[in-house]
Scaffold this active site. Structure first.
Site, PDB file in Angstrom:
ATOM      1  N   GLU A 150       0.874  -1.175   0.000  1.00 29.56           N
ATOM      2  CA  GLU A 150       0.000   0.000   0.000  1.00 29.56           C
ATOM      3  C   GLU A 150       0.906   1.219   0.000  1.00 29.56           C
ATOM      4  O   GLU A 150       1.516   1.543   1.023  1.00 29.56           O
ATOM      5  CB  GLU A 150      -0.909   0.005   1.233  1.00 29.56           C
ATOM      6  CG  GLU A 150      -1.870   1.176   1.254  1.00 29.56           C
ATOM      7  CD  GLU A 150      -2.593   1.313   2.582  1.00 29.56           C
ATOM      8  OE1 GLU A 150      -3.507   2.150   2.648  1.00 29.56           O
ATOM      9  OE2 GLU A 150      -2.246   0.616   3.551  1.00 29.56           O
ATOM     10  N   CYS A 152      -2.614   8.770   4.588  1.00 32.87           N
ATOM     11  CA  CYS A 152      -2.355   8.270   3.236  1.00 32.87           C
ATOM     12  C   CYS A 152      -3.236   8.956   2.196  1.00 32.87           C
ATOM     13  O   CYS A 152      -2.828   9.124   1.050  1.00 32.87           O
ATOM     14  CB  CYS A 152      -2.579   6.759   3.165  1.00 32.87           C
ATOM     15  SG  CYS A 152      -1.560   5.815   4.308  1.00 32.87           S
TER      16      CYS A 152
END
Length: 478
Positions: A257, A291
């Protein structure tokens, strides 16, 4: 207040390996510091390669018997872990804030979020099933079995030190795997506390190992060890490339990720109250260190001035301070490197002609390092919009036109096509139209819902339910 919280019985100053709390072979340790004050809140072992290999060996031994445990029994252990995390929310949140810096209210939310992963996968453990597939010939039977991959390595970031742990560890344990967890060096205490609760929940020794130390040393062992069959990493794209390359010789299953470059788009027909509320959340949660934090704002000309004025007013009400203080909305940046990056971005934007709407250098606002005041930049050009990340919010005027076609949902004018519009699984807050679909951040109100909504995996049922209730819906990840 900090010292009281970190005296919690959940605080561990050793690593969890094979069910025992161990020191490094050579006795080396490193300090964990409160990013708001710089004060030391604890220290943990700096493990070497040999220590990490022992953790992998312990995981391999434990995994063989765990894989044979019936799925309902694995689910029961995970459910007890969920209950303990929920019961210890306050202590865990205090530890998290003390080492990461986010406001205590956000930390409590993250602990509940982290616990939800454990509960979800506790239930999923009961539903791991195989399949019988149609065979191409009469005398053949095709049976699909789902089995644990083996030992899994998990490397987690500092911005969500609880949620990213359970998000990786819980599904691995549910599937019958053992885990070697390497938390970020800035925030190891939360991971060690979660390991202590897993032990208390009855997780057999060796199934969850928590190792701390130099990232390159530990990562090199985990990526290269043939016993490790899967690796999950959340972090930068550059490190992700290195991990993928190091895992290739042993052909590991790798889940990465990485990165993110998320725009926030506001069009003329947006509900500006909803857009401003969504923008503040999207930009300043966890001091902008998430994020999916909005990297830049593209605002259509018709509402640009009003949006910037409202957004600046909302941001000016955010209180900056130590995460353990009452009423704080925005905590510190994680370290000096992060502070330096924000300074560089703001200076670069102003040097390219951006207008300072709100905020600016900490010293001019009565703040000391590592706090940086929430900053809004107006009339930012394309280049500084690309670079403006974290605590500053660059905004740029744009025009928008176009209709939905069979080929594309999004407007195709240069102003929107010139910048990336991917945002890694994000949808929330800023307007809807019967003529256009919205890239990146968008939402709808009952008064301006489009006739049909984009259908994507996992979103259709929630959108339908929201329309039935006459409300907007949102879906956000970290």
């Amino acid at each position: 207040m900090t010292s009281d919280l970190v005296r919690s019985v959940l605080v561990r100053d050793r690593c969890l390996v094979g069910g025992a709390w161990v020191e490094a072979d050579d006795g080396r340790r490193f300090a964990v510091r409160d990013p708001a004050s710089g004060a030391e809140v604890g220290s943990v072992p700096d493990l070497g390669a040999a220590d990490v290999r022992r953790a992998v060996d312990a995981a391999e031994r434990a995994q063989r018997s765990w894989a044979a445990v019936p799925a309902p029994d694995r689910a029961d252990v995970l459910r007890r872990w969920f209950d303990l995390i929920t019961d210890e929310t306050e202590d865990l949140a205090g530890i998290l804030t003390s080492e990461q810096g986010k406001p205590l209210a956000e930390a409590r939310g993250e602990i509940r979020y982290a616990a939800s992963y454990v509960r979800f996968y506790a239930e999923e453990a009961r539903r791991i099933a195989g399949e019988v597939l149609p065979a191409p010939v009469a005398d053949t039977r095709i049976v699909v079995l789902r089995q644990p991959v083996g030992v899994v390595a998990a490397i987690t970031p500092w911005n969500f030190p609880a949620a990213m742990v359970t998000r990786k560890v819980a599904p691995a344990l549910a599937a019958g795997c053992a885990v070697v967890l390497k938390p970020a060096g800035q925030t190891p205490l939360t991971a060690l506390a979660l390991g202590a609760l897993a032990q208390r929940a009855g997780l057999p020794d060796g199934l969850l190992n928590v190792v701390t130390g130099d990232a390159r040393t530990i990562g090199g062992v985990l990526c290269g060890h043939p016993v490790v069959r899967g690796l999950s990493f959340t972090g930068s794209t550059e490190v992700g490339r290195t991990i993928a390359a190091q895992c290739a010789p042993t052909v590991k299953k790798v889940a990465l990720e990485l990165g993110g470059n998320a725009p926030f788009l506001v069009f003329d027909d947006a509900d500006l109250d909803a857009a401003v509320a969504g923008a503040v959340f999207a930009k300043f949660r966890n001091a902008g260190q998430t994020c999916i934090c909005a990297n830049r704002f593209l605002v259509q000309e018709g509402v640009y001035d009003e949006f910037v004025q409202r957004f600046g007013a909302a941001v000016s009400g955010l209180r900056v301070g130590h995460g353990l203080d009452q009423g704080v909305d925005v905590g510190p940046l994680i370290d000096g490197a992060a502070l330096g990056k924000v300074r560089e971005h703001v200076a670069d934007a102003l040097g390219r002609g951006a207008r300072l709407v709100l905020g600016g250098p900490p010293g001019e606002r009565g703040l000391a390092e590592p706090f940086y005041p929430p900053t809004v930049l107006g009339d930012a050009d394309r280049r500084c919009s690309w670079r403006g990340r974290r605590r500053s919010a660059p905004s740029r005027r744009c025009s928008a036109s176009g209709t939905r076609t069979r080929r594309s949902r999004w407007p195709t004018t240069p102003s929107t096509a010139s910048a990336p519009t991917s945002t890694r699984a994000t949808s929330a807050g800023c307007g809807g139209s019967r003529r256009r679909w919205r890239p990146a951040w968008w939402a709808s109100t009952p008064a301006c819902s489009p006739p049909s909504w984009p259908r994507s995996a996992g979103s259709s049922s929630r959108a339908s339910a929201a329309r039935a209730r006459g409300t907007a819906w949102t879906s956000t990840w970290n």
